[in-house]
Design a protein around this motif. Structure first.
Motif, PDB file in Angstrom:
ATOM      1  N   SER A 411       0.828  -1.205   0.000  1.00  0.00           N
ATOM      2  CA  SER A 411       0.000   0.000   0.000  1.00  0.00           C
ATOM      3  C   SER A 411       0.863   1.256   0.000  1.00  0.00           C
ATOM      4  O   SER A 411       2.039   1.226   0.365  1.00  0.00           O
ATOM      5  N   GLU A 412       0.258   2.369  -0.378  1.00  0.00           N
ATOM      6  CA  GLU A 412       0.921   3.666  -0.288  1.00  0.00           C
ATOM      7  C   GLU A 412       0.393   4.460   0.905  1.00  0.00           C
ATOM      8  O   GLU A 412       0.736   5.631   1.070  1.00  0.00           O
ATOM      9  N   ASP A 413      -0.441   3.838   1.742  1.00  0.00           N
ATOM     10  CA  ASP A 413      -1.069   4.517   2.880  1.00  0.00           C
ATOM     11  C   ASP A 413      -0.059   4.648   4.020  1.00  0.00           C
ATOM     12  O   ASP A 413       0.304   3.658   4.674  1.00  0.00           O
ATOM     13  N   ALA A 414       0.401   5.869   4.288  1.00  0.00           N
ATOM     14  CA  ALA A 414       1.451   6.099   5.291  1.00  0.00           C
ATOM     15  C   ALA A 414       0.973   5.782   6.706  1.00  0.00           C
ATOM     16  O   ALA A 414       1.759   5.338   7.550  1.00  0.00           O
ATOM     17  N   TYR A 415      -0.312   5.990   6.973  1.00  0.00           N
ATOM     18  CA  TYR A 415      -0.836   5.703   8.311  1.00  0.00           C
ATOM     19  C   TYR A 415      -0.740   4.206   8.601  1.00  0.00           C
ATOM     20  O   TYR A 415      -0.280   3.799   9.673  1.00  0.00           O
ATOM     21  N   VAL A 416      -1.169   3.377   7.662  1.00  0.00           N
ATOM     22  CA  VAL A 416      -1.096   1.925   7.833  1.00  0.00           C
ATOM     23  C   VAL A 416       0.361   1.478   7.925  1.00  0.00           C
ATOM     24  O   VAL A 416       0.719   0.614   8.735  1.00  0.00           O
ATOM     25  N   ARG A 432      11.698  -6.291   8.754  1.00  0.00           N
ATOM     26  CA  ARG A 432      10.452  -5.776   8.200  1.00  0.00           C
ATOM     27  C   ARG A 432      10.213  -4.346   8.672  1.00  0.00           C
ATOM     28  O   ARG A 432       9.735  -3.494   7.915  1.00  0.00           O
ATOM     29  N   ALA A 433      10.538  -4.097   9.946  1.00  0.00           N
ATOM     30  CA  ALA A 433      10.363  -2.750  10.496  1.00  0.00           C
ATOM     31  C   ALA A 433      11.239  -1.747   9.754  1.00  0.00           C
ATOM     32  O   ALA A 433      10.801  -0.631   9.446  1.00  0.00           O
ATOM     33  N   LYS A 434      12.473  -2.125   9.457  1.00  0.00           N
ATOM     34  CA  LYS A 434      13.379  -1.216   8.745  1.00  0.00           C
ATOM     35  C   LYS A 434      12.844  -0.898   7.350  1.00  0.00           C
ATOM     36  O   LYS A 434      12.948   0.246   6.882  1.00  0.00           O
ATOM     37  N   ASP A 435      12.309  -1.906   6.698  1.00  0.00           N
ATOM     38  CA  ASP A 435      11.754  -1.699   5.347  1.00  0.00           C
ATOM     39  C   ASP A 435      10.610  -0.682   5.400  1.00  0.00           C
ATOM     40  O   ASP A 435      10.561   0.281   4.611  1.00  0.00           O
ATOM     41  N   ALA A 441      10.184   7.253   5.742  1.00  0.00           N
ATOM     42  CA  ALA A 441      11.171   8.317   5.567  1.00  0.00           C
ATOM     43  C   ALA A 441      11.094   8.921   4.170  1.00  0.00           C
ATOM     44  O   ALA A 441      11.230  10.139   3.978  1.00  0.00           O
ATOM     45  N   ALA A 442      10.852   8.069   3.166  1.00  0.00           N
ATOM     46  CA  ALA A 442      10.732   8.573   1.794  1.00  0.00           C
ATOM     47  C   ALA A 442       9.499   9.437   1.619  1.00  0.00           C
ATOM     48  O   ALA A 442       9.455  10.300   0.725  1.00  0.00           O
ATOM     49  N   ALA A 443       8.484   9.240   2.488  1.00  0.00           N
ATOM     50  CA  ALA A 443       7.246  10.021   2.398  1.00  0.00           C
ATOM     51  C   ALA A 443       7.302  11.292   3.236  1.00  0.00           C
ATOM     52  O   ALA A 443       6.344  12.078   3.212  1.00  0.00           O
ATOM     53  N   GLN A 444       8.415  11.491   3.958  1.00  0.00           N
ATOM     54  CA  GLN A 444       8.519  12.694   4.789  1.00  0.00           C
ATOM     55  C   GLN A 444       8.773  13.925   3.920  1.00  0.00           C
ATOM     56  O   GLN A 444       9.611  13.909   3.019  1.00  0.00           O
ATOM     57  N   THR A 445       8.043  15.000   4.189  1.00  0.00           N
ATOM     58  CA  THR A 445       8.196  16.236   3.421  1.00  0.00           C
ATOM     59  C   THR A 445       9.353  17.063   3.972  1.00  0.00           C
ATOM     60  O   THR A 445       9.904  16.765   5.035  1.00  0.00           O
ATOM     61  N   GLU A 446       9.697  18.114   3.252  1.00  0.00           N
ATOM     62  CA  GLU A 446      10.746  19.020   3.722  1.00  0.00           C
ATOM     63  C   GLU A 446      10.373  19.659   5.052  1.00  0.00           C
ATOM     64  O   GLU A 446      11.220  19.934   5.890  1.00  0.00           O
ATOM     65  N   ALA A 447       9.077  19.887   5.248  1.00  0.00           N
ATOM     66  CA  ALA A 447       8.626  20.495   6.508  1.00  0.00           C
ATOM     67  C   ALA A 447       8.793  19.553   7.682  1.00  0.00           C
ATOM     68  O   ALA A 447       8.934  19.995   8.828  1.00  0.00           O
ATOM     69  N   GLY A 448       8.735  18.210   7.435  1.00  0.00           N
ATOM     70  CA  GLY A 448       8.936  17.246   8.508  1.00  0.00           C
ATOM     71  C   GLY A 448       7.789  16.293   8.720  1.00  0.00           C
ATOM     72  O   GLY A 448       7.941  15.270   9.400  1.00  0.00           O
ATOM     73  N   ASP A 449       6.610  16.575   8.188  1.00  0.00           N
ATOM     74  CA  ASP A 449       5.475  15.666   8.369  1.00  0.00           C
ATOM     75  C   ASP A 449       5.552  14.538   7.362  1.00  0.00           C
ATOM     76  O   ASP A 449       6.267  14.616   6.365  1.00  0.00           O
ATOM     77  N   VAL A 450       4.813  13.475   7.651  1.00  0.00           N
ATOM     78  CA  VAL A 450       4.787  12.312   6.764  1.00  0.00           C
ATOM     79  C   VAL A 450       3.514  12.374   5.934  1.00  0.00           C
ATOM     80  O   VAL A 450       2.398  12.341   6.473  1.00  0.00           O
ATOM     81  N   LEU A 480      15.147   3.151  15.705  1.00  0.00           N
ATOM     82  CA  LEU A 480      16.034   2.834  14.587  1.00  0.00           C
ATOM     83  C   LEU A 480      17.039   3.973  14.408  1.00  0.00           C
ATOM     84  O   LEU A 480      16.713   5.017  13.831  1.00  0.00           O
ATOM     85  N   PRO A 481      18.287   3.820  14.891  1.00  0.00           N
ATOM     86  CA  PRO A 481      19.269   4.920  14.867  1.00  0.00           C
ATOM     87  C   PRO A 481      19.525   5.491  13.481  1.00  0.00           C
ATOM     88  O   PRO A 481      19.877   6.666  13.343  1.00  0.00           O
ATOM     89  N   GLU A 482      19.366   4.681  12.436  1.00  0.00           N
ATOM     90  CA  GLU A 482      19.642   5.180  11.082  1.00  0.00           C
ATOM     91  C   GLU A 482      18.657   6.253  10.635  1.00  0.00           C
ATOM     92  O   GLU A 482      18.871   6.907   9.610  1.00  0.00           O
ATOM     93  N   HIS A 483      17.567   6.441  11.417  1.00  0.00           N
ATOM     94  CA  HIS A 483      16.566   7.438  11.040  1.00  0.00           C
ATOM     95  C   HIS A 483      16.575   8.652  11.980  1.00  0.00           C
ATOM     96  O   HIS A 483      15.552   9.330  12.126  1.00  0.00           O
ATOM     97  N   THR A 484      17.739   8.947  12.566  1.00  0.00           N
ATOM     98  CA  THR A 484      17.842  10.083  13.496  1.00  0.00           C
ATOM     99  C   THR A 484      17.475  11.398  12.821  1.00  0.00           C
ATOM    100  O   THR A 484      16.776  12.239  13.395  1.00  0.00           O
ATOM    101  N   VAL A 485      17.912  11.594  11.589  1.00  0.00           N
ATOM    102  CA  VAL A 485      17.612  12.842  10.882  1.00  0.00           C
ATOM    103  C   VAL A 485      16.106  12.984  10.670  1.00  0.00           C
ATOM    104  O   VAL A 485      15.521  14.055  10.891  1.00  0.00           O
ATOM    105  N   HIS A 486      15.452  11.911  10.257  1.00  0.00           N
ATOM    106  CA  HIS A 486      14.007  11.961  10.055  1.00  0.00           C
ATOM    107  C   HIS A 486      13.277  12.167  11.383  1.00  0.00           C
ATOM    108  O   HIS A 486      12.265  12.880  11.435  1.00  0.00           O
TER     109      HIS A 486
END
Length: 733
Positions: A411-416, A432-435, A441-450, A480-486
């Motif tokens: 799905s493309e549903d970010a909430y799910v 699976r969680a990392k995926d 993270a790819a759906a996060q906007t420049e402003a910061g929301d998903v 998940l430490p790899e997503h600190t920036v997000h």
């Protein structure tokens, strides 16, 4: 204990064991209560129960005597006795006791009015003695004396005066009626809330404030601000505890008639307790107070359990699967912070929820529940219920987890996807969680929301949906430490959405606070003292210093004097200090309604009669419509009632029993109507029975309708106006 002795307060009386030939019966513990009078010259004590004894013994003649101190009410007290004889026979009796005073006064006021209303307060003055007398009477409000009058009163007489109160400043006032007749004095105080006229408007700024990054924004003040309705607030929040306190205060201003709304005021206390238990040096009294609030919240929540088990918005069968999942999540968190949650109740709630599995990795949904008309999609419902069960420690749900994750990946549903990521982390399925977290993270906007959420479990939309989705993504990224920036960008955006302590709908606020508390536990660092400064159009208006130990909000003084009609640049700056979330709020009232073009419901009202005599009734017709061709979730209408009128509670209950509405809640000058759902293009018309109670000219608060989970989009209409003529009474001047 001797007969006739009044207890000083509620206490236990013990009857010691004696020989059976002296007193029949074993050792007993009896709870007794005797009212303690206030003892003051003013009548402020209106206790309804003044004596209670659960085990009084009579003398040999069957007589029991006691002394009772009544309250200040001029009323009839009813005494009731239930008795049992030595042979087991039963009896009961009733009697009445009239509580009167030689000289007393009774004013009758509405609880709330609009500042433009004119109230003609009826004041009854009573001489209950057999002698003619002279009375001196003074009426005042706040520091203003309205009128004073000397009046002869005949023996055993009652006179009625009308005191006109108009053009009162908005605020909380006390109306005082003072009188003296000979050596008899009387003082009666009544509260009166006065609300500014017009429609409420609100503008908010929010974000993370630091010495490097000020909080900057513009506020537009219209020309037509009503009276003195302009209210300003500027605050910074040094700790999550400060944010929790503000959020709870904001939520308490909202209706709270259903399970989810009650949870919205209870859940912040759960998070507050999480914070208090994880930090050293916290005042034990604060922990004790929070624990007490949790106990009260829990007692109210369990009252919504359905007879067939599970939970539903108003406690009626059948249970609602998604709402029960939310309750399970909340009860689990309450138990984790030491609240006395009934394990049996949690067990049967979990069992009921598991019984709703469909055997294919999803959950059944009752046809009579919210989902029967335009409910949340099945993938959303299944993901939310599975997340709640996983958070509650349920391990026998692998089939449901697999179904949710497979659906989320496709799905493309970010909430799910955000729910699925948290499920995988709880279940220990890291890859699976990392995926899933990477897709968020790819759906996060420049402003910061998903971005990319379709809808939530409550079918919220707009900003509330953005916040729910982003908060869930933050909870996953934290692990998940790899997503600190997000994570950091998402937290910054989330904090910017704070509006006077609140983060949109109740679900959005609860999830946002959950993320904030978890983030604090992960990122807590020693705080630094500093100073918060407020600039309006470049001029320093206020500054407030705070210490590193400051726990509550850092509040700046009001700055409404600096805001004239027009556009103003507001700026919060930090001198020193650690970065803090901050918010600025400006509220005012305007003659024009702030109706949202995106509101999906419509409301209209009409009053059967606009001129009435005190004591007469009329009907307020309310029509609420679904303007769309789709079903709508939880829909609300808040109907304004003129200040001098009252709705009939029994008629509101009749509407609920007849199924015309699902629930009704009342507040001063407002009736709040709830519908679990509305069918496409559905129109509901109701008649609310109103009674003219207090003479005067009144304008009701504006009425509005909206979807509970998309409360930023409301339809507003002006309040009805009414004139009520007094049936009797001379003007008091």
């Amino acid at each position: 204990m001797a007969a006739g002795e009044a207890l000083a307060d509620e206490e236990l009386a013990f009857a010691p064991r004696q020989r059976r030939d002296e007193v029949a019966g074993p050792f007993v513990v009896v709870r007794q209560f005797a009212h303690v009078p206030s003892g003051g010259s003013e009548r402020t004590d209106f206790a309804e129960t003044v004596y209670w004894n659960g085990g009084a013994r009579t003398d040999a003649q069957g007589v029991f005597e006691t002394t009772v101190s009544v309250s200040d009410s001029i009323t009839t007290f009813r005494a009731r006795v239930d008795a049992v004889a030595d042979d087991g026979s039963l009896a009961s009796a009733d009697a009445t006791v009239e509580a009167v005073r030689p000289f007393y006064m009774e004013p009758k006021l509405p609880l709330e009015i609009t500042s433009t209303d004119e109230v003609r307060i009826p004041v009854s003055v009573v001489n209950s003695t057999g002698t003619d007398t002279q009375a001196s009477i003074t009426v005042g409000a706040g520091t203003t004396q309205i009128a004073t009058r000397n009046r002869p009163l005949k023996a055993n007489s009652r006179e009625r005066f009308l005191v006109t109160l108009a053009d009162v400043m908005p605020g909380e006032h006390v109306v005082r009626v003072l009188g003296q007749s000979g050596d008899q004095r009387e003082a009666v105080h009544r509260p009166l809330k006065v609300v500014a006229a017009g429609f409420p408007m609100q503008t908010d700024l929010g974000g993370l404030l630091s010495s490097e990054a000020p909080l900057v924004g513009e506020i537009a003040i219209p020309e037509q601000v009503v009276g003195l309705s302009l209210v300003t607030e500027a605050k910074a929040y040094p700790t999550p505890m400060a944010s929790l306190t503000e959020a709870l205060a904001a939520l308490l201003r909202e209706p709270y008639g259903c399970f989810e709304q009650t949870s919205s005021t209870n859940y912040p206390n759960v998070m507050a307790m999480q914070y208090l238990r994880s930090h050293r040096g916290v005042d034990p009294a604060l922990i004790s107070k929070t624990a007490g609030l949790l106990d009260k919240g829990y007692a109210r929540l369990v009252g919504f359990e359905c007879s067939d088990k599970g939970y539903e918005w108003f406690g009626g069968d059948p249970g609602h699967e998604a709402l029960t999942a939310y309750g399970l999540l909340e009860f689990n968190d309450m138990a984790a912070v030491g609240c006395a949650v009934d394990d049996g109740m949690v067990g049967r709630t979990r069992t009921w929820l598991l019984s709703r599995r469909d055997g294919e990795g999803g959950f059944k949904r009752n046809e009579r529940a919210l989902d029967s008309v335009g409910g949340a999609p099945a993938p959303t419902t299944n993901a939310y219920i599975t997340w709640a069960l996983a958070e509650a420690g349920e391990t026998e749900i692998q089939k449901e987890i697999d179904a949710v994750v497979e659906g989320a990946l496709a799905s493309e549903d970010a909430y799910v996807r955000a729910l699925a990521a948290n499920i995988c982390l709880k279940a220990g399925q890291l890859e699976r969680a990392k995926d899933l977290a990477g897709k968020l993270a790819a759906a996060q906007t420049e402003a910061g929301d998903v971005a990319g959420a379709v809808t939530s479990i409550t079918r919220s939309g707009g900003t509330s949906l953005q916040m729910e989705t982003t908060a869930l993504a933050i909870l996953a990224w934290m692990r998940l430490p790899e997503h600190t920036v997000h994570l950091e960008r998402g937290m910054t955006w989330l904090l910017e959405q704070c509006k006077g302590g609140r983060f949109g709908s109740t679900q959005a606020t609860v999830l946002a606070l959950r993320a904030i508390v978890a983030y604090d536990a992960l990122k807590a660092t020693p705080r630094q003292p500093g100073t918060v400064q407020l600039f309006v159009d470049g001029d320093l208006v206020h500054e407030v210093a705070f210490t590193a130990e400051h726990e509550g909000p850092v509040e700046l003084p009001p700055f409404h004097d600096a805001l004239t009609p027009g556009t103003h640049k507001l700026e919060l700056r930090m001198q020193g200090g650690s970065p803090l979330p901050a918010s600025v709020q400006v509220r005012y009232r305007t003659p024009l309604p702030p109706t949202s073009a995106e509101c999906l419901v419509d409301i209209s009202t009409s009053l059967g009669a606009t001129k009435l005599v005190e004591g007469e009734g009329t009907e307020l017709t309310v029509t609420v419509s679904n303007t769309t061709a789709e079903g709508l979730p939880m829909t609300m209408a808040i109907v304004g009632i003129p200040g001098g009128m009252e709705a009939r509670p029994e008629q509101l209950e009749e509407l609920k029993r007849a199924g015309r509405v699902d629930f009704v809640e009342t507040r001063p000058r407002e009736v709040i109507l709830y519908w679990r759902d509305m069918e496409p293009k559905q129109e509901v018309t109701l008649g609310l029975s109103l009674v003219a109670q207090i003479p005067g000219r009144y304008t009701a608060p504006p009425s509005r309708a909206y979807l509970y989970y998309t409360d930023e989009h409301k339809q507003w209409i002006p309040g009805q106006q009414v004139e009520i003529e007094a049936r009797s009474g001379a003007e008091f001047r």
